[in-house]
Motif scaffolding. Structure first.
Motif, PDB file in Angstrom:
ATOM      1  N   ARG A  42     -62.399  18.515 -45.121  1.00  0.00           N
ATOM      2  CA  ARG A  42     -62.787  18.275 -43.722  1.00  0.00           C
ATOM      3  C   ARG A  42     -61.859  17.251 -43.055  1.00  0.00           C
ATOM      4  O   ARG A  42     -61.387  17.490 -41.933  1.00  0.00           O
ATOM      5  N   PRO A  43     -61.544  16.115 -43.723  1.00  0.00           N
ATOM      6  CA  PRO A  43     -60.518  15.234 -43.127  1.00  0.00           C
ATOM      7  C   PRO A  43     -59.181  15.942 -42.928  1.00  0.00           C
ATOM      8  O   PRO A  43     -58.479  15.678 -41.950  1.00  0.00           O
ATOM      9  N   VAL A  44     -58.825  16.835 -43.838  1.00  0.00           N
ATOM     10  CA  VAL A  44     -57.564  17.580 -43.680  1.00  0.00           C
ATOM     11  C   VAL A  44     -57.593  18.397 -42.384  1.00  0.00           C
ATOM     12  O   VAL A  44     -56.633  18.398 -41.606  1.00  0.00           O
ATOM     13  N   PHE A  45     -58.717  19.071 -42.120  1.00  0.00           N
ATOM     14  CA  PHE A  45     -58.831  19.857 -40.887  1.00  0.00           C
ATOM     15  C   PHE A  45     -58.771  18.953 -39.656  1.00  0.00           C
ATOM     16  O   PHE A  45     -58.190  19.319 -38.631  1.00  0.00           O
ATOM     17  N   VAL A  46     -59.382  17.781 -39.739  1.00  0.00           N
ATOM     18  CA  VAL A  46     -59.326  16.841 -38.614  1.00  0.00           C
ATOM     19  C   VAL A  46     -57.869  16.471 -38.310  1.00  0.00           C
ATOM     20  O   VAL A  46     -57.418  16.530 -37.161  1.00  0.00           O
ATOM     21  N   LEU A  47     -57.139  16.100 -39.358  1.00  0.00           N
ATOM     22  CA  LEU A  47     -55.742  15.676 -39.167  1.00  0.00           C
ATOM     23  C   LEU A  47     -54.869  16.809 -38.642  1.00  0.00           C
ATOM     24  O   LEU A  47     -54.050  16.606 -37.739  1.00  0.00           O
ATOM     25  N   LEU A  48     -55.049  17.991 -39.197  1.00  0.00           N
ATOM     26  CA  LEU A  48     -54.220  19.127 -38.764  1.00  0.00           C
ATOM     27  C   LEU A  48     -54.512  19.489 -37.309  1.00  0.00           C
ATOM     28  O   LEU A  48     -53.592  19.800 -36.543  1.00  0.00           O
ATOM     29  N   ALA A  49     -55.778  19.436 -36.913  1.00  0.00           N
ATOM     30  CA  ALA A  49     -56.114  19.729 -35.512  1.00  0.00           C
ATOM     31  C   ALA A  49     -55.474  18.698 -34.598  1.00  0.00           C
ATOM     32  O   ALA A  49     -54.983  19.023 -33.505  1.00  0.00           O
ATOM     33  N   GLY A  50     -55.457  17.442 -35.043  1.00  0.00           N
ATOM     34  CA  GLY A  50     -54.867  16.378 -34.242  1.00  0.00           C
ATOM     35  C   GLY A  50     -53.376  16.556 -34.026  1.00  0.00           C
ATOM     36  O   GLY A  50     -52.808  16.055 -33.043  1.00  0.00           O
ATOM     37  N   LYS A  51     -52.723  17.267 -34.929  1.00  0.00           N
ATOM     38  CA  LYS A  51     -51.276  17.481 -34.824  1.00  0.00           C
ATOM     39  C   LYS A  51     -50.899  18.345 -33.616  1.00  0.00           C
ATOM     40  O   LYS A  51     -49.722  18.457 -33.281  1.00  0.00           O
ATOM     41  N   PHE A  52     -51.877  18.963 -32.975  1.00  0.00           N
ATOM     42  CA  PHE A  52     -51.583  19.790 -31.788  1.00  0.00           C
ATOM     43  C   PHE A  52     -51.647  18.958 -30.503  1.00  0.00           C
ATOM     44  O   PHE A  52     -51.482  19.508 -29.400  1.00  0.00           O
ATOM     45  N   GLY A  53     -51.947  17.651 -30.656  1.00  0.00           N
ATOM     46  CA  GLY A  53     -52.043  16.816 -29.457  1.00  0.00           C
ATOM     47  C   GLY A  53     -51.399  15.460 -29.661  1.00  0.00           C
ATOM     48  O   GLY A  53     -50.397  15.325 -30.368  1.00  0.00           O
ATOM     49  N   ASP A  54     -52.008  14.452 -29.058  1.00  0.00           N
ATOM     50  CA  ASP A  54     -51.518  13.078 -29.135  1.00  0.00           C
ATOM     51  C   ASP A  54     -52.085  12.427 -30.403  1.00  0.00           C
ATOM     52  O   ASP A  54     -53.132  11.792 -30.384  1.00  0.00           O
ATOM     53  N   TYR A  55     -51.366  12.617 -31.504  1.00  0.00           N
ATOM     54  CA  TYR A  55     -51.861  12.205 -32.828  1.00  0.00           C
ATOM     55  C   TYR A  55     -51.761  10.691 -32.989  1.00  0.00           C
ATOM     56  O   TYR A  55     -50.688  10.105 -32.857  1.00  0.00           O
ATOM     57  N   ASP A  56     -52.910  10.077 -33.277  1.00  0.00           N
ATOM     58  CA  ASP A  56     -52.952   8.642 -33.547  1.00  0.00           C
ATOM     59  C   ASP A  56     -53.841   8.437 -34.767  1.00  0.00           C
ATOM     60  O   ASP A  56     -55.018   8.805 -34.758  1.00  0.00           O
ATOM     61  N   ILE A  57     -53.318   7.855 -35.829  1.00  0.00           N
ATOM     62  CA  ILE A  57     -54.042   7.799 -37.092  1.00  0.00           C
ATOM     63  C   ILE A  57     -55.359   7.011 -36.973  1.00  0.00           C
ATOM     64  O   ILE A  57     -56.352   7.350 -37.646  1.00  0.00           O
ATOM     65  N   GLU A  58     -55.419   6.004 -36.121  1.00  0.00           N
ATOM     66  CA  GLU A  58     -56.663   5.241 -35.987  1.00  0.00           C
ATOM     67  C   GLU A  58     -57.773   6.097 -35.392  1.00  0.00           C
ATOM     68  O   GLU A  58     -58.917   6.046 -35.833  1.00  0.00           O
ATOM     69  N   ARG A  59     -57.446   6.891 -34.369  1.00  0.00           N
ATOM     70  CA  ARG A  59     -58.467   7.779 -33.793  1.00  0.00           C
ATOM     71  C   ARG A  59     -58.805   8.896 -34.771  1.00  0.00           C
ATOM     72  O   ARG A  59     -59.975   9.292 -34.916  1.00  0.00           O
ATOM     73  N   MET A  60     -57.788   9.411 -35.443  1.00  0.00           N
ATOM     74  CA  MET A  60     -58.046  10.480 -36.432  1.00  0.00           C
ATOM     75  C   MET A  60     -58.951   9.962 -37.549  1.00  0.00           C
ATOM     76  O   MET A  60     -59.842  10.655 -38.035  1.00  0.00           O
ATOM     77  N   LYS A  61     -58.702   8.716 -37.951  1.00  0.00           N
ATOM     78  CA  LYS A  61     -59.465   8.119 -39.047  1.00  0.00           C
ATOM     79  C   LYS A  61     -60.952   8.019 -38.698  1.00  0.00           C
ATOM     80  O   LYS A  61     -61.812   8.312 -39.535  1.00  0.00           O
TER      81      LYS A  61
END
Length: 323
Positions: free
Chosen positions: A48-67
């Motif tokens: 599930r975290p993997v899906f969150v990170l991969l989805a974030g890669k289509f936009g403004d990816y910021d690790i703190e928000r992704m986390k």
């Protein structure tokens, strides 16, 4: 290829999330801390975290928000497993004693509730009311799925629609929400967010169907729990549902359920043998493939990048996994 190899480029960010997950479930209460840590330390795919990170890669990816999103999704999944083990009276999870087996049902239920609460607290770092509404709605559906699972135990009068609705709530919606919330956290546009959500939903449906098939085809060592355990607990999964189209099989199952108080795995063996050889496994996999095909179609609406290729690779892996 192992699943982790498919998304190996996320290794550093997943390590950040792993640390955050462990920090989030810490407690001054010794029992809560030990019980919460047990399942997380047992590992897991962290899909599930993997899906969150991969989805974030289509936009403004910021690790703190992704986390903030990824940790919350992983904790919700973990809490649901704790509750599942109580419902199923499971003794083993990933080859280790479950929390209910090591302590008792009450500790397990409160531990699950504690992890749920930590998940909500953690997401508060993301200032987006829509994300909170989606997470809350997903949790409601998850709880409804758990209630349905209890209600439908040992019930042979259920149909395909009932099964699909149950696995949607049990598995698919949380994976779909992982994709959607990852997209929201990265401000992905609406069309791509919808495509990611649909991809997650279809992959989740396929994932659970294959999980249910593996319960009859994988070994106890591969599963980390006894093979055939779902049926022993009275759970009617897709291979069983298809097998019940044969009135003779259905009658045998009904008779077995009536004697469930003294039922053992040995008593279950003839039914498992039938399920493994009557074509229900192949038909279940065909239905799984239909969901995977829809997942691939959803990806066609996304721009080409490494994340898209990885999502495709994960879907392919899910379709072929046998353990």
């Amino acid at each position: 290829m192992k699943l982790a190899m498919i998304y190996s480029f996320l290794k550093n960010d997943l390590a950040v999330i792993e640390n955050a997950v462990n920090e989030t479930i810490q407690s001054d209460n010794t029992v809560l801390r030990q019980a919460s840590s047990q399942l997380l330390q047992a590992g897991g795919k962290r899909i599930r975290p993997v899906f969150v990170l991969l989805a974030g890669k289509f936009g403004d990816y910021d690790i703190e928000r992704m986390k903030a999103v990824a940790v919350s999704l992983e904790l919700i999944h973990t809490a649901s497993l704790v509750h599942d083990d109580v419902i199923d009276e499971a003794q083993l999870r990933r080859g280790e004693p479950t929390i209910k087996a090591r302590w008792d049902n009450r500790i397990a239920m409160y531990t699950g509730d504690y992890i749920f609460a930590r998940s909500l607290e953690n997401l508060s770092a993301l200032e987006n009311p829509r994300a909170h509404q989606i997470l809350a709605k997903t949790m409601v559906e998850l709880c409804l799925g758990e209630i349905e699972q209890i209600k439908d135990k040992y019930n042979i009068e259920q149909d395909l629609r009932t099964y699909l609705r149950r696995i949607k709530r049990k598995t698919a919606l949380l994976i779909a929400a992982s994709c959607r919330l990852g997209a929201i956290a990265a401000n992905v546009d609406d069309e791509q967010e919808t495509a990611l959500y649909q991809y997650g939903y279809y992959v989740g449906m396929s994932y659970q169907i294959i999980d249910d098939v593996l319960d009859f085809t994988a070994s106890e060592k591969q599963l980390g729990k006894p093979a055939g355990g779902d049926l022993l607990q009275g759970n009617i999964t897709l291979p069983v549902l298809i097998s019940m189209e044969d009135p003779y099989f259905k009658k045998r199952l009904e008779t077995a359920f009536q004697k469930r108080e003294e039922w053992t795995m040995e008593d279950l063996r003839p039914l498992i043998d039938t399920i493994q050889t009557n074509g229900s496994i192949e038909r279940s996999l065909e239905i799984s493939d239909r969901y995977l095909k829809k997942a691939y179609q959803s990806l066609e609406r996304l721009p080409a990048n490494r994340a898209k290729q990885t999502l495709k690779g994960i879907a392919k892996y899910i379709g072929k996994r046998r353990a």
